[in-house]
Design an enzyme around this catalytic site. Sequence first.
Site, PDB file in Angstrom:
ATOM      1  N   ASP A 100      57.077  14.152  82.232  1.00  0.00           N
ATOM      2  CA  ASP A 100      57.186  12.960  81.397  1.00  0.00           C
ATOM      3  C   ASP A 100      56.052  12.975  80.384  1.00  0.00           C
ATOM      4  O   ASP A 100      54.894  12.872  80.761  1.00  0.00           O
ATOM      5  CB  ASP A 100      57.095  11.705  82.278  1.00  0.00           C
ATOM      6  CG  ASP A 100      57.501  10.447  81.505  1.00  0.00           C
ATOM      7  OD1 ASP A 100      57.395  10.444  80.266  1.00  0.00           O
ATOM      8  OD2 ASP A 100      57.922   9.473  82.152  1.00  0.00           O
ATOM      9  N   ARG A 158      56.086  10.896  77.634  1.00  0.00           N
ATOM     10  CA  ARG A 158      56.219   9.731  76.773  1.00  0.00           C
ATOM     11  C   ARG A 158      54.842   9.127  76.508  1.00  0.00           C
ATOM     12  O   ARG A 158      53.978   9.130  77.362  1.00  0.00           O
ATOM     13  CB  ARG A 158      57.122   8.688  77.446  1.00  0.00           C
ATOM     14  CG  ARG A 158      58.568   9.114  77.421  1.00  0.00           C
ATOM     15  CD  ARG A 158      59.465   8.103  78.065  1.00  0.00           C
ATOM     16  NE  ARG A 158      59.270   8.066  79.497  1.00  0.00           N
ATOM     17  CZ  ARG A 158      60.099   7.430  80.324  1.00  0.00           C
ATOM     18  NH1 ARG A 158      61.137   6.788  79.847  1.00  0.00           N
ATOM     19  NH2 ARG A 158      59.883   7.439  81.616  1.00  0.00           N
TER      20      ARG A 158
END
Length: 203
Positions: free
Chosen positions: A126, A128
Amino acid sequence: MESPQRVAETRLPTSHGVFRMLVYRDGEGLEHVALTVGDVTDGAPVLVRVHSECLTGDVFGSHRCDCGEQLDRSLDYLQQQGRGVLLYLRQEGRGIGLANKIRAYALQDVGYDTVEANLALGLPVDCRDYGVAAAMLRDLGIARVRLLTNNPDKIAGLERNGIAVVERIPLQTLPHPANRRYLQVKQQKLGHLLPPLATGTEG
Ligand SMILES: [Zn+2]
């Protein structure tokens, strides 16, 4: 990081209701969107959904994840409440991009789970970044939010960037046979906050 600049806005009637749509451009040239309902600048905590772009889920209705359903539910909920913001961030595939996401799907078809597939491709699970989301909220005059999410990383990500999350509102969707394993992995490996056997998640 260079703050995203507000570059355009308009009124946007949709099947969910009427939103104000604002477009922001970040330092890398990516265009992010804020959809707002009602007056979000009066200082009271604002209902916020931070949604990361998922072409397959949002546009094609893919059952590999439940992003499209979460997007629809969030937009409906914001309209019902009459006040709030949805941020649509252009970080496809949790930040790895569309092609990499599709490569990871192909690996999942031969037995990898969503986390293992990213690792096999040498990609982060991840990546983000919520700095852009926080900067967009600040531009909208919002410092305190009631966050519509199952993902503790989103809460931490916003708080790290100076936004106070005063309440978490869970978002649930119904599992499909095609995404049940994905949802279990999100719960077990990525720490999403879901009721046992349940199953709404995001990503
Ligand atoms: Zn998705």
